[in-house]
Design an enzyme around this catalytic site. Structure first.
Site, PDB file in Angstrom:
ATOM      1  N   GLY A 198       0.820  -1.134  -0.052  1.00 39.14           N
ATOM      2  CA  GLY A 198      -0.010   0.031  -0.095  1.00 39.14           C
ATOM      3  C   GLY A 198       0.852   1.365  -0.062  1.00 39.14           C
ATOM      4  O   GLY A 198       0.148   2.285   0.295  1.00 39.14           O
ATOM      5  N   ASP A 235      -7.468 -10.803  -8.477  1.00 37.26           N
ATOM      6  CA  ASP A 235      -6.824 -10.926  -9.631  1.00 37.26           C
ATOM      7  C   ASP A 235      -7.077 -10.152 -10.624  1.00 37.26           C
ATOM      8  O   ASP A 235      -8.026 -10.355 -11.090  1.00 37.26           O
ATOM      9  CB  ASP A 235      -6.474 -12.457 -10.030  1.00 37.26           C
ATOM     10  N   ASP A 266       1.523  -0.877 -10.367  1.00 34.71           N
ATOM     11  CA  ASP A 266       2.946  -1.242  -9.967  1.00 34.71           C
ATOM     12  C   ASP A 266       2.955  -2.920 -10.024  1.00 34.71           C
ATOM     13  O   ASP A 266       3.840  -3.244  -9.241  1.00 34.71           O
ATOM     14  CB  ASP A 266       3.283  -0.704  -8.611  1.00 34.71           C
ATOM     15  N   LYS A 324       4.182  -0.299 -14.204  1.00 34.41           N
ATOM     16  CA  LYS A 324       5.263  -0.814 -14.365  1.00 34.41           C
ATOM     17  C   LYS A 324       5.639  -1.681 -15.837  1.00 34.41           C
ATOM     18  O   LYS A 324       4.635  -2.256 -16.017  1.00 34.41           O
ATOM     19  CB  LYS A 324       5.307  -1.638 -13.060  1.00 34.41           C
TER      20      LYS A 324
HETATM   21  C1  LIG Z   1       5.712  -4.432  -6.180  1.00 34.89           C
HETATM   22  S1  LIG Z   1       4.256  -4.856  -5.473  1.00 34.89           S
HETATM   23  C2  LIG Z   1       3.431  -3.427  -5.485  1.00 34.89           C
HETATM   24  C3  LIG Z   1       3.808  -2.525  -4.312  1.00 34.89           C
HETATM   25  C4  LIG Z   1       2.865  -1.095  -4.177  1.00 34.89           C
HETATM   26  N1  LIG Z   1       2.862  -0.509  -5.293  1.00 34.89           N
HETATM   27  C5  LIG Z   1       3.482  -0.458  -2.816  1.00 34.89           C
HETATM   28  O1  LIG Z   1       3.896   0.544  -3.094  1.00 34.89           O
HETATM   29  O2  LIG Z   1       3.163  -0.873  -1.898  1.00 34.89           O
HETATM   30  C6  LIG Z   1       3.573  -5.898  -6.629  1.00 34.89           C
HETATM   31  C7  LIG Z   1       2.160  -6.267  -6.323  1.00 34.89           C
HETATM   32  O3  LIG Z   1       1.616  -6.875  -7.365  1.00 34.89           O
HETATM   33  C8  LIG Z   1       0.725  -7.935  -7.121  1.00 34.89           C
HETATM   34  N2  LIG Z   1      -0.036  -8.546  -8.217  1.00 34.89           N
HETATM   35  C9  LIG Z   1       0.775  -9.299  -8.935  1.00 34.89           C
HETATM   36  N3  LIG Z   1      -0.171  -9.690  -9.769  1.00 34.89           N
HETATM   37  C10 LIG Z   1      -1.185  -9.491  -9.526  1.00 34.89           C
HETATM   38  C11 LIG Z   1      -2.476  -9.897  -9.970  1.00 34.89           C
HETATM   39  N4  LIG Z   1      -2.524 -10.777 -11.006  1.00 34.89           N
HETATM   40  N5  LIG Z   1      -3.688  -9.374  -9.577  1.00 34.89           N
HETATM   41  C12 LIG Z   1      -3.501  -8.419  -8.330  1.00 34.89           C
HETATM   42  N6  LIG Z   1      -2.274  -7.929  -8.097  1.00 34.89           N
HETATM   43  C13 LIG Z   1      -0.972  -8.520  -8.385  1.00 34.89           C
HETATM   44  C14 LIG Z   1       1.188  -8.615  -6.005  1.00 34.89           C
HETATM   45  O4  LIG Z   1       0.623  -9.364  -4.981  1.00 34.89           O
HETATM   46  C15 LIG Z   1       2.147  -7.589  -5.259  1.00 34.89           C
HETATM   47  O5  LIG Z   1       1.329  -7.170  -4.110  1.00 34.89           O
END
Ligand SMILES: C[S@@+](CC[C@H](N)C(=O)[O-])C[C@H]1O[C@@H](n2cnc3c(N)ncnc32)[C@H](O)[C@@H]1O
Length: 344
Positions: free
Chosen positions: A88, A134, A159, A199
């Site tokens: 978050g 998802d 992200d 990203k």
């Molecule tokens: C780098 S982290 C994000 C960090 C966030 N921007 C922060 O500042 O706290 C990447 C996130 O992408 C989520 N993620 C990856 N694939 C996903 C999907 N198919 N649907 C939802 N979330 C996904 C992961 O669970 C992870 O929490």
């Protein structure tokens, strides 16, 4: 990398904990905002005090397109969506920016609406609707869209990153699929003129992705915040002016959520200006961002994610605990399995 060694090495990790951010990635969004004024706050401040508009230092020469874009009123963000948001850090930045006003007269801003989505559970944040799901699934996409009750947001950020396997071609394919899902949802959520930040991995097919984004958005640039390590292939596309791209607004609103943008669609390369067209890769401006507007940078003029800063050279004399430890980390399941097998 363990928490203690990260504390020693990574100044952004330490600063995030000092400033109350749940993740060091918050600095990436802050730096991109420092360069691109994502929330429209600087522009509105300047309108209030009558000074000229600052479109960031990304370009020194202004093209005819730039001039046309600058004639349009810049949107002040009131509604935002954070896709792939856990734990978050980005959502906290959005909450701050949408509620601070930063010199903007309060009458210009309605009650903010912020929606955050992730696969994993996320600690609640005041004023944020959190959806667990998802983003590549139809159900989650519909849930997010329903949250806006037919309204649209001025900003969508993503992200999202899959758990990397180290197989670069595979990781990059999965990352592109995530980005495609985010773009699909965005076409249902973003208002005309809105901004999308996501990203990307700058790998081989990325030029095709830029071409497709240019169909939807008027201006596509790629940003590398200094909070993102040089060694990492990640960068962020900053796409402004939704609906003013080559396709025009009527063709880019509400793309089919199920995918299948055209018959030949199979991942990157599926969105075309006209049927049968071969999508050629594009090159877009690359902007390195380091500004941390409105944030205490802890006495460092320039924080470098690739440099090791010994503990004690900044304010962080002690090692702080993270603000939002993982609620349900995947390693917990492994630990459970391990303890079961030891018992049996
Ligand atoms: C780098 S982290 C994000 C960090 C966030 N921007 C922060 O500042 O706290 C990447 C996130 O992408 C989520 N993620 C990856 N694939 C996903 C999907 N198919 N649907 C939802 N979330 C996904 C992961 O669970 C992870 O929490």
């Amino acid at each position: 990398m363990g928490r203690l060694s990260r504390d020693k090495r990574d100044v952004f990790y330490r600063r995030a904990k000092e400033l109350g951010y749940r993740a060091r990635s918050a600095f990436k969004l802050l730096q991109i905002d420092g360069e691109f004024d994502l929330f429209g706050l600087k522009c509105h401040e300047q309108e209030v005090d009558g000074s000229a508009r600052d479109e960031g230092s990304a370009k020194t020469e202004m093209t005819a397109d730039d001039k046309q874009r600058m004639q349009r009123p810049k949107l002040l963000v009131k509604r935002a969506v954070d896709l792939c948001a856990a734990p978050g850090g980005w959502t906290q930045v959005i909450v701050e920016r949408l509620s601070s006003g930063d010199g903007v007269e309060s009458y210009t801003r309605d009650v903010p609406k912020i929606v955050a989505v992730d696969l994993w559970p996320m600690e609640p944040l005041d004023g944020v609707d959190i959806i667990r799901g998802d983003i590549t699934s139809l159900d989650t996409a519909r849930q997010i869209i329903d949250c806006f009750e037919g309204g649209r947001a001025e900003l969508v950020v993503c992200d999202g990153a899959p758990d990397v396997t180290g197989l670069h071609a595979f990781d990059s394919y999965i990352q592109h699929q995530l980005l495609m899902a985010a773009i699909n949802i965005t076409t249902h959520l973003l208002c005309c003129g809105g901004t999308f930040v996501a990203k990307i991995f700058r790998t081989r097919e990325v030029g095709l992705m830029y071409t497709q984004l240019q169909l939807l958005f008027e201006d596509v640039q790629v940003a590398k915040p200094t909070a993102s390590r040089n060694a990492s292939v990640e960068s962020f596309v900053v796409c402004r002016g939704f609906g003013y791209g080559k396709l025009g607004i009527d063709k880019c609103l509400d793309l089919p959520l199920e995918g299948g943008w055209d018959e030949e669609f199979s991942g990157v390369g599926g969105l075309r200006e006209y049927p049968g067209q071969k999508v050629e890769p594009s090159v877009v401006p690359f902007v390195s961002c380091a500004k941390l507007d409105g944030v205490d940078s802890g006495g460092f003029e320039f924080l470098d994610a690739d440099k090791s800063y010994p503990v004690g050279v900044d304010k962080a004399k002690t090692v702080l605990a993270p603000w939002a430890p993982p609620i349900q980390p995947p390693y917990e399941m492994a630990k459970m399995k391990e303890s079961k097998s030891v018992k049996s």
